[in-house]
Design a protein around this motif. Structure first.
Motif, PDB file in Angstrom:
ATOM      1  N   ALA A  61       0.769  -1.241   0.244  1.00 26.68           N
ATOM      2  CA  ALA A  61      -0.023  -0.021  -0.053  1.00 26.68           C
ATOM      3  C   ALA A  61       0.761   1.247   0.026  1.00 26.68           C
ATOM      4  O   ALA A  61       0.517   2.107  -0.607  1.00 26.68           O
ATOM      5  N   PHE A  62       1.998   1.307   0.470  1.00 29.40           N
ATOM      6  CA  PHE A  62       3.025   2.291   0.738  1.00 29.40           C
ATOM      7  C   PHE A  62       3.322   2.963  -0.663  1.00 29.40           C
ATOM      8  O   PHE A  62       3.984   4.145  -0.836  1.00 29.40           O
ATOM      9  N   PHE A  63       3.374   1.812  -1.590  1.00 29.95           N
ATOM     10  CA  PHE A  63       3.803   2.278  -2.935  1.00 29.95           C
ATOM     11  C   PHE A  63       2.840   2.652  -3.887  1.00 29.95           C
ATOM     12  O   PHE A  63       3.368   3.086  -4.999  1.00 29.95           O
TER      13      PHE A  63
ATOM     14  N   ALA B  64      17.335  -6.912   8.451  1.00 26.13           N
ATOM     15  CA  ALA B  64      17.849  -6.110   7.484  1.00 26.13           C
ATOM     16  C   ALA B  64      16.766  -4.983   7.015  1.00 26.13           C
ATOM     17  O   ALA B  64      17.006  -3.985   6.407  1.00 26.13           O
ATOM     18  N   GLY B  65      15.673  -5.254   7.653  1.00 24.52           N
ATOM     19  CA  GLY B  65      14.402  -4.079   7.326  1.00 24.52           C
ATOM     20  C   GLY B  65      14.923  -2.655   7.704  1.00 24.52           C
ATOM     21  O   GLY B  65      14.761  -1.733   6.917  1.00 24.52           O
ATOM     22  N   ARG B  66      15.335  -2.534   9.003  1.00 24.37           N
ATOM     23  CA  ARG B  66      15.636  -1.223   9.338  1.00 24.37           C
ATOM     24  C   ARG B  66      17.071  -0.476   8.890  1.00 24.37           C
ATOM     25  O   ARG B  66      17.064   0.633   8.833  1.00 24.37           O
TER      26      ARG B  66
ATOM     27  N   GLY C 274      22.862   4.094  -4.737  1.00 25.43           N
ATOM     28  CA  GLY C 274      22.994   5.157  -5.522  1.00 25.43           C
ATOM     29  C   GLY C 274      21.401   6.124  -5.394  1.00 25.43           C
ATOM     30  O   GLY C 274      21.400   7.002  -6.251  1.00 25.43           O
ATOM     31  N   PHE C 275      20.584   5.357  -4.635  1.00 27.91           N
ATOM     32  CA  PHE C 275      18.932   6.047  -4.667  1.00 27.91           C
ATOM     33  C   PHE C 275      19.038   7.198  -3.804  1.00 27.91           C
ATOM     34  O   PHE C 275      19.976   7.321  -2.840  1.00 27.91           O
ATOM     35  N   GLY C 276      18.225   8.170  -4.205  1.00 27.89           N
ATOM     36  CA  GLY C 276      17.633   9.347  -3.212  1.00 27.89           C
ATOM     37  C   GLY C 276      16.534   9.373  -2.837  1.00 27.89           C
ATOM     38  O   GLY C 276      15.506   9.054  -3.484  1.00 27.89           O
ATOM     39  N   ASN C 277      16.147  10.454  -2.134  1.00 28.10           N
ATOM     40  CA  ASN C 277      14.999  11.248  -1.725  1.00 28.10           C
ATOM     41  C   ASN C 277      14.064  10.049  -1.150  1.00 28.10           C
ATOM     42  O   ASN C 277      13.089   9.704  -1.615  1.00 28.10           O
ATOM     43  N   LEU C 278      14.625   9.536  -0.110  1.00 29.79           N
ATOM     44  CA  LEU C 278      14.104   8.506   0.724  1.00 29.79           C
ATOM     45  C   LEU C 278      12.886   8.814   1.571  1.00 29.79           C
ATOM     46  O   LEU C 278      12.452   9.812   1.922  1.00 29.79           O
ATOM     47  N   LYS C 279      11.812   7.761   1.484  1.00 31.06           N
ATOM     48  CA  LYS C 279      10.651   7.886   2.189  1.00 31.06           C
ATOM     49  C   LYS C 279      10.394   6.547   2.907  1.00 31.06           C
ATOM     50  O   LYS C 279      10.203   5.568   2.240  1.00 31.06           O
ATOM     51  N   LEU C 280      10.579   6.446   4.119  1.00 27.73           N
ATOM     52  CA  LEU C 280      10.700   5.294   5.055  1.00 27.73           C
ATOM     53  C   LEU C 280       9.488   5.231   6.061  1.00 27.73           C
ATOM     54  O   LEU C 280       8.804   6.365   6.278  1.00 27.73           O
ATOM     55  N   SER C 281       9.138   4.025   6.149  1.00 26.67           N
ATOM     56  CA  SER C 281       7.779   3.794   6.913  1.00 26.67           C
ATOM     57  C   SER C 281       8.209   2.178   7.440  1.00 26.67           C
ATOM     58  O   SER C 281       9.145   1.535   7.088  1.00 26.67           O
ATOM     59  N   ALA C 282       7.072   1.762   8.446  1.00 27.11           N
ATOM     60  CA  ALA C 282       7.143   0.620   9.062  1.00 27.11           C
ATOM     61  C   ALA C 282       5.676   0.012   8.969  1.00 27.11           C
ATOM     62  O   ALA C 282       4.832   1.039   9.294  1.00 27.11           O
TER      63      ALA C 282
ATOM     64  N   TRP D 222       7.672  -5.215   9.375  1.00 26.52           N
ATOM     65  CA  TRP D 222       8.380  -5.025   8.018  1.00 26.52           C
ATOM     66  C   TRP D 222       8.613  -3.494   7.902  1.00 26.52           C
ATOM     67  O   TRP D 222       7.944  -2.474   8.347  1.00 26.52           O
ATOM     68  N   CYS D 223       9.592  -3.206   7.470  1.00 26.97           N
ATOM     69  CA  CYS D 223      10.002  -1.984   6.946  1.00 26.97           C
ATOM     70  C   CYS D 223       9.915  -1.607   5.626  1.00 26.97           C
ATOM     71  O   CYS D 223       9.938  -2.226   4.608  1.00 26.97           O
ATOM     72  N   GLU D 224       9.660  -0.180   5.198  1.00 26.60           N
ATOM     73  CA  GLU D 224       9.265  -0.080   3.798  1.00 26.60           C
ATOM     74  C   GLU D 224       9.851   1.458   3.400  1.00 26.60           C
ATOM     75  O   GLU D 224      10.229   2.331   4.273  1.00 26.60           O
ATOM     76  N   ALA D 225      10.287   1.364   2.111  1.00 22.91           N
ATOM     77  CA  ALA D 225      10.941   2.474   1.553  1.00 22.91           C
ATOM     78  C   ALA D 225      10.598   2.789  -0.031  1.00 22.91           C
ATOM     79  O   ALA D 225      10.297   1.743  -0.733  1.00 22.91           O
ATOM     80  N   VAL D 226      10.476   4.109  -0.146  1.00 18.98           N
ATOM     81  CA  VAL D 226      10.336   4.449  -1.381  1.00 18.98           C
ATOM     82  C   VAL D 226      11.413   5.349  -1.834  1.00 18.98           C
ATOM     83  O   VAL D 226      11.867   6.146  -0.966  1.00 18.98           O
ATOM     84  N   ALA D 227      12.108   5.099  -3.117  1.00 19.80           N
ATOM     85  CA  ALA D 227      13.232   6.024  -3.510  1.00 19.80           C
ATOM     86  C   ALA D 227      13.151   6.341  -5.063  1.00 19.80           C
ATOM     87  O   ALA D 227      12.587   5.458  -5.562  1.00 19.80           O
ATOM     88  N   TRP D 228      14.158   7.073  -5.155  1.00 18.63           N
ATOM     89  CA  TRP D 228      14.138   7.504  -6.775  1.00 18.63           C
ATOM     90  C   TRP D 228      15.455   7.193  -7.162  1.00 18.63           C
ATOM     91  O   TRP D 228      16.502   7.656  -6.519  1.00 18.63           O
ATOM     92  N   LYS D 229      15.676   6.865  -8.624  1.00 15.34           N
ATOM     93  CA  LYS D 229      16.811   7.037  -9.288  1.00 15.34           C
ATOM     94  C   LYS D 229      17.074   8.564  -9.688  1.00 15.34           C
ATOM     95  O   LYS D 229      16.536   9.340  -9.915  1.00 15.34           O
ATOM     96  N   ASN D 230      18.514   8.588  -9.307  1.00 16.87           N
ATOM     97  CA  ASN D 230      19.238  10.063  -9.367  1.00 16.87           C
ATOM     98  C   ASN D 230      18.450  11.330  -8.499  1.00 16.87           C
ATOM     99  O   ASN D 230      18.394  12.207  -8.660  1.00 16.87           O
ATOM    100  N   GLY D 231      17.642  10.468  -7.295  1.00 14.06           N
ATOM    101  CA  GLY D 231      17.076  11.385  -6.449  1.00 14.06           C
ATOM    102  C   GLY D 231      15.810  12.302  -6.819  1.00 14.06           C
ATOM    103  O   GLY D 231      15.564  13.299  -6.228  1.00 14.06           O
ATOM    104  N   GLU D 232      15.298  11.907  -8.101  1.00 15.24           N
ATOM    105  CA  GLU D 232      14.148  12.772  -8.734  1.00 15.24           C
ATOM    106  C   GLU D 232      12.800  12.290  -8.372  1.00 15.24           C
ATOM    107  O   GLU D 232      12.683  11.236  -7.760  1.00 15.24           O
TER     108      GLU D 232
END
Length: 271
Positions: free
Chosen positions: A30-32, A178-180, A190-198, A261-271
């Motif tokens: 759902a986070f994605f 590994a989740g945390r 190399g990813f950037g602009n992270l959005k983390l949740s659990a 569970w840990c969740e993350a959304v990130a972008w290539k080149n930080g965009e």
């Protein structure tokens, strides 16, 4: 490059597959979902039986979705599930995350669940995901973290079961917590602009707690018992007590197991 295949601690038997097959994109990712839209191309890397992948295919249609899995039996099962569901904008391929068979920039989005904790080199795996994403593409990571799991009642034999499972993961060269660390792993790749949740995947009540107990007993029969005994960690009597402990758990009115569970959304080149 030729890779030695990673040891998948859960295994690919009916019990392990069954717990994967209960998940959909709506329940497990759902986070994605807010970052997806119709027409996107998506890679589900480590797709298992494909139930999450099929949900993605419906959400991004007419975009194309590819599910990859290192285990050929799961690739075949995912294909069967797609045929039964009449989902046509999806295909499944056997592939190793360390060497994905796609050109650079092939996908708008990548999703990876319960894979990084089964890798000895998770950053290397994510660098492949980075390579196959287009510039500005988005990645969603969902990874369990056994350091945050909740269990009640605390049956001693069930707790021993959990301790030996975690020990086995570590001996396979994998990280049960590994989740945390997924934010740091994404940055390292190399990813950037992270959005983390659990979040918690919760099993409670007679049906869910009982079902989880049966899965746990099934995993013993699919190889874990032999592993525990052959490594000198447990006796046959210990295994019987584990089975009895899970059965007691299933019959306890207030039983709960909650997997962290840990969740993350990130972008290539930080965009």
């Amino acid at each position: 490059m030729t890779n030695e295949r990673e040891q998948y601690t859960m295994g690919y038997g009916p019990a392990a597959t069954g717990i994967m097959a209960r998940r959909t994109a709506q329940s497990h990712a759902a986070f994605f979902l807010p970052h997806l839209k119709p027409g996107m191309s998506l890679l589900d890397c480590g797709c298992g039986p494909g139930t999450i992948t099929l949900s993605f295919a419906e959400l991004v249609a007419p975009g194309q979705v590819v599910g990859t899995e290192i285990e050929a039996l799961h690739v075949a099962l995912a294909g069967e599930n797609a045929a039964k569901s009449n989902v046509s904008n999806v295909r499944f391929e056997t592939a190793d995350i360390y060497e994905l068979p796609f050109e650079e920039g092939s996908f708008d989005a990548v999703f990876i669940s319960a894979v990084l904790s089964n890798l000895k080199e998770p950053i290397r795996g994510l660098r492949e995901a980075y390579r196959v994403l287009r510039p500005g593409g988005v990645i969603g990571i969902k990874e369990f973290d056994h350091g945050g799991d909740l269990l009640y009642p605390r049956e001693p034999a069930v707790e021993k079961y959990g301790e030996l499972y975690v020990r086995m993961r570590r001996e396979n060269g994998h990280d049960p917590e590994a989740g945390r660390k997924i934010g740091a792993i994404l940055i390292g790749a190399g990813f950037g602009n992270l959005k983390l949740s659990a979040a918690y995947e919760t099993f409670t009540g007679p049906q869910e707690a009982g079902g989880f107990a049966q899965v746990s007993i099934g995993l013993l029969g699919e190889g874990w018992a032999n592993e525990f005994i052959s490594r000198g960690w447990a006796t046959t009597e210990d295994v019987r007590e584990m089975v009895n402990g899970w059965e007691s758990f299933a019959n306890y009115p207030g039983a709960i197991f909650a997997a962290a569970w840990c969740e993350a959304v990130a972008w290539k080149n930080g965009e």
